[in-house]
Design a protein around this motif. Structure first.
Motif, PDB file in Angstrom:
ATOM      1  N   ARG A  30      35.664  32.389  35.681  1.00  0.00           N
ATOM      2  CA  ARG A  30      35.178  33.673  35.147  1.00  0.00           C
ATOM      3  C   ARG A  30      35.644  34.837  36.011  1.00  0.00           C
ATOM      4  O   ARG A  30      36.047  35.890  35.495  1.00  0.00           O
ATOM      5  N   ASP A  31      35.578  34.680  37.325  1.00  0.00           N
ATOM      6  CA  ASP A  31      36.053  35.748  38.221  1.00  0.00           C
ATOM      7  C   ASP A  31      37.548  35.995  38.024  1.00  0.00           C
ATOM      8  O   ASP A  31      38.005  37.142  38.019  1.00  0.00           O
ATOM      9  N   LYS A  34      38.088  37.819  34.678  1.00  0.00           N
ATOM     10  CA  LYS A  34      37.652  39.211  34.798  1.00  0.00           C
ATOM     11  C   LYS A  34      38.716  40.039  35.498  1.00  0.00           C
ATOM     12  O   LYS A  34      38.946  41.206  35.160  1.00  0.00           O
ATOM     13  N   GLY A  37      41.101  41.372  32.988  1.00  0.00           N
ATOM     14  CA  GLY A  37      40.572  42.157  31.876  1.00  0.00           C
ATOM     15  C   GLY A  37      40.193  41.376  30.643  1.00  0.00           C
ATOM     16  O   GLY A  37      40.076  41.954  29.555  1.00  0.00           O
ATOM     17  N   TYR A  38      39.979  40.059  30.764  1.00  0.00           N
ATOM     18  CA  TYR A  38      39.585  39.247  29.617  1.00  0.00           C
ATOM     19  C   TYR A  38      38.066  39.223  29.465  1.00  0.00           C
ATOM     20  O   TYR A  38      37.331  39.172  30.453  1.00  0.00           O
ATOM     21  N   ARG A  39      37.597  39.264  28.219  1.00  0.00           N
ATOM     22  CA  ARG A  39      36.174  39.312  27.921  1.00  0.00           C
ATOM     23  C   ARG A  39      35.744  38.055  27.175  1.00  0.00           C
ATOM     24  O   ARG A  39      36.519  37.480  26.408  1.00  0.00           O
TER      25      ARG A  39
END
Length: 429
Positions: A30-31, A34, A37-39
């Motif tokens: 997840r880090d 992020k 720029g991925y959601r």
């Protein structure tokens, strides 16, 4: 006595120690996402069966042999447990008009399902991280997705993962190559196995991906798709390679890399390793510019990849990267009615200060409780008896450092003392 039920073959429990490892992996991922720029997006596990037939291709192994499909008894709708994530993500993007408003960088975690023979690294329920980018037509997004993989391997401390690239061109180019492949394999029909003969006129490109050792030499001499690519497709492929070369990322062009899903065009790639036996692909993907329109949306360029969580975790363990089991900061030992009542209030107060507290439950002597406190891995034991409860105090014992005397403190002084010890210990390390 009835026999105990067991999990479905190929669908595995993830037990607490292992699940803690998974959570650490997921936090790292997840880090990493992020940072690009991925959601996150979350889609249902069950989708309409026609979604996968239209997206993946009706003559693929997944659709023909591996999908868990059923008819809903309430309304007669044909449904399928998702065998992969891209089709569902595209369906969601179309349904909610996400790509119509702006470009999208999306990711998802979750289980996928394929009915195949379970083996190491290949299960009937398996888990993937999927990454999808919508609205980007140039080779830059292809290259970024590939470079993302290289960064993740570094973040996870992995080495020995190699990058393979190919270009599948555009549909008209593949059609020319397809005709040449059919002619080639027809001329050698006596060497084809039954699976290859079945695919010859429906999906001859998949013959190149055959794992049959007897077909390897024949496939190696087959017409190569790259020889049929036009100027635009070649320029796109060269654009991807240029970014990778500029970044110093080594790669191999593999003309037999075709992927197992029909929706790919232009760039396809796989990250492979020889450390996991036959199941050597840990991450794979590519561009699928026609899929959004094929599923009913407006023409939208798209690119993405998926990685197998089970395989990556196996690779992390193979590399010696298994983390220690998580441990609480405090194990709270108590004996006596008044002590037990105070222990609950003390535990909640310590948690209010951000400490992880394991409160002993089930009774037992101080000796047996202290044994469990030590076995828990906790840094400290907080000990409360009825004598301490009567004065609003507790004993604080450092379980991990010798030579530090046990202290009696007011219960409202415990958090400050414990946090102070933890800070000092971190500074020493």
């Amino acid at each position: 006595m009835s026999q105990a039920l067991q999990a479905v073959r190929g669908m595995n429990d993830i037990l607490p120690d292992e699940a803690a490892f998974w959570e650490l992996f997921e936090e790292t991922v997840r880090d990493w996402l992020k940072g690009y720029g991925y959601r996150p997006i979350r889609m249902p596990v069950v989708e309409p069966t026609p979604l996968f037939k239209r997206a993946i291709g009706e003559v693929t192994d997944i659709v023909e042999k591996e999908m868990y499909s059923f008819v809903d008894g309430l309304n007669g709708e044909a449904l399928t447990l998702r065998p992969e994530g891209t089709a569902g993500c595209v369906r969601a993007v179309i349904e909610h008009s996400l790509a119509a408003r702006q470009t999208q960088r999306l990711y998802y975690f979750g289980p996928m399902f394929r009915h195949e023979r379970p083996q190491k690294g290949r299960y009937r329920q398996f888990h993937q991280v999927g990454v999808e980018a919508f609205g980007f037509a140039g080779p830059d997004i292809d290259a970024e997705l590939i470079l993302m993989g290289a960064r993740l391997w570094a973040d996870l401390g992995l080495d020995g993962i190699e990058l393979q690239l190919n270009s599948l061109g555009q549909p008209d180019e593949r059609a020319q190559h397809r005709a040449a492949l059919i002619d080639y394999f027809l001329a050698h029909a006596d060497q084809l196995d039954e699976d290859a003969k079945r695919r010859l006129h429906t999906n001859p490109l998949r013959i190149l991906d055959s794992k049959n050792p007897a077909l390897q030499e024949l496939c190696g001499k087959a017409p190569k798709l790259i020889d049929y690519l036009g100027a635009e497709s070649l320029a796109h492929f060269e654009g991807v390679q240029r970014v990778l070369r500029d970044a110093g990322l080594p790669f191999t062009i593999n003309p037999r890399l075709v992927r197992g899903l029909d929706y790919y065009n232009l760039t396809v790639f796989e990250w492979v390793t020889d450390k996991l036996g036959a199941q050597g692909t840990v991450c794979a993907g590519g561009r699928y510019d026609g899929l959004v329109e094929q599923l009913g949306g407006k023409p939208t360029p798209a690119c993405g990849f998926a990685m197998g969580i089970e395989r990556l975790i196996a690779l992390i363990k193979e590399s010696g990267g298994e983390p220690a089991a998580p441990a609480p900061d405090v194990y709270l030992v108590h004996q006596g009615e008044a002590a037990s009542r105070l222990a609950f209030r003390v535990a909640e107060g310590l948690r209010d200060q951000g400490l992880d507290v394991l409160l002993h439950c089930g009774g037992g002597s101080f000796k047996s409780q202290m044994k469990k406190a030590d076995g828990s891995g906790a840094a400290f034991a907080v000990i409360i008896g009825d004598d301490e409860a009567a004065t609003g105090e507790a004993q604080l014992k450092n379980l991990r450092q010798d030579g530090i005397a046990q202290r009696k403190l007011k219960v409202d002084e415990l958090a400050e003392a414990i946090i102070g010890y933890l800070i000092d210990s971190d500074e020493e390390e």
